[in-house]
Design an enzyme around this catalytic site. Sequence first.
Site, short mmCIF file in Angstrom:
data_model
loop_
_atom_site.label_atom_id
_atom_site.label_comp_id
_atom_site.label_asym_id
_atom_site.label_seq_id
_atom_site.Cartn_x
_atom_site.Cartn_y
_atom_site.Cartn_z
N ASP A 102 -2.88 6.69 2.60
CA ASP A 102 -1.64 6.35 2.42
C ASP A 102 -1.19 4.77 2.98
O ASP A 102 -0.37 4.67 3.62
CB ASP A 102 -0.67 7.28 3.00
CG ASP A 102 1.03 7.14 2.66
OD1 ASP A 102 1.26 6.25 1.71
OD2 ASP A 102 1.87 7.73 3.54
N TYR A 103 -2.06 4.00 2.62
CA TYR A 103 -1.74 2.34 3.03
C TYR A 103 -0.63 1.96 1.93
O TYR A 103 -0.68 2.23 0.90
CB TYR A 103 -3.00 1.67 2.92
CG TYR A 103 -3.79 1.66 3.97
CD1 TYR A 103 -3.77 0.82 5.03
CD2 TYR A 103 -5.14 2.47 4.06
CE1 TYR A 103 -4.53 1.12 6.38
CE2 TYR A 103 -5.68 2.69 5.11
CZ TYR A 103 -5.71 1.89 6.29
OH TYR A 103 -6.49 2.09 7.11
N GLU A 104 0.42 1.34 2.64
CA GLU A 104 1.69 0.85 1.71
C GLU A 104 1.91 -0.60 1.78
O GLU A 104 2.54 -1.40 1.06
CB GLU A 104 2.70 1.48 2.11
CG GLU A 104 2.54 3.20 1.84
CD GLU A 104 4.11 3.80 1.95
OE1 GLU A 104 4.95 3.12 2.41
OE2 GLU A 104 4.00 5.15 1.87
N HIS A 105 1.11 -1.25 2.76
CA HIS A 105 1.31 -2.55 3.14
C HIS A 105 -0.30 -3.41 3.17
O HIS A 105 -1.08 -2.63 3.96
CB HIS A 105 2.11 -3.05 4.34
CG HIS A 105 3.35 -2.37 4.23
ND1 HIS A 105 4.37 -3.16 3.22
CD2 HIS A 105 3.84 -1.33 4.76
CE1 HIS A 105 5.63 -2.40 3.48
NE2 HIS A 105 5.13 -1.25 4.59
N GLN A 165 3.55 9.22 -5.18
CA GLN A 165 4.82 9.63 -4.31
C GLN A 165 5.89 9.13 -5.81
O GLN A 165 6.48 8.02 -5.87
CB GLN A 165 5.01 8.41 -3.60
CG GLN A 165 4.01 8.40 -2.35
CD GLN A 165 4.18 7.64 -1.44
OE1 GLN A 165 5.23 7.48 -0.78
NE2 GLN A 165 3.23 6.98 -0.78
#
Length: 243
Positions: A89-92, A151
């Site tokens: 769950d990397y978002e940046h 998501q």
Amino acid sequence: MAVKNEFNGVKFSDVPINPGVEFHFILSFAIDYTADGSSSIDGHFNVFWDIDNLSPAQVAAIKHNKKTNAVKSLSQIIREYNLDGIDIDYEHFSADPDTFAECIGRLVTTLKNQGVISFASIAPFDDDQVQMHYRALWNKYGNILDYVNFQFYAYDSSTTVSQFLSYFEKQSSNYPGGKLLASFSTDSSSGGLSPAKGFFSACRTLKKQGKLPGIFVWSADDSMKYGFRYERTSQLLLASSPS
């Protein structure tokens, strides 16, 4: 960081590396001269750095070190808590998509090969940078990723049933062959299609079409105030026969 040919015994491990920055070693120099540096040899390059302390094996070791740290620390956590898998769950991102794909892909492959985990999922959402990185990972390592924990609650809160089904179809094509999970949030600050606005109706449609491998709910902390009724409904829907 350049490691120059001054033969002072400098090793890769001597150099401090801040894990919060992207760091590169430059070995200097490889030049097209004879071993004693006396004359040019027309494009045939020789190594002119300290090969005793900066050998090919040591280059491999320093490059391997970060993945080794990740494997070691994650393995310890997974075994201590008796977990079955991990969710990416990397978002940046500071790395480019290919680097991200290679690092995460190798990490998951190693954890699986060592029997530490039995499954792995990824948690992208509909953002250009996010999708670019996760699709690069999927295209190269999709065969070792078991679920796409998309998501869908990151979409607008005005999402309708028909829009949700359209989004689901779009993400299925973005991650071909993946087990795409439908998702909603019990967090009042998130968006997407909520149970009150038809989420389970959309899921029943997907189930009839044979396209619903599972449902993800974010999050247990928020669901507690509802007595986890939506989790119960999700499980009953998944356990029922298509109708």
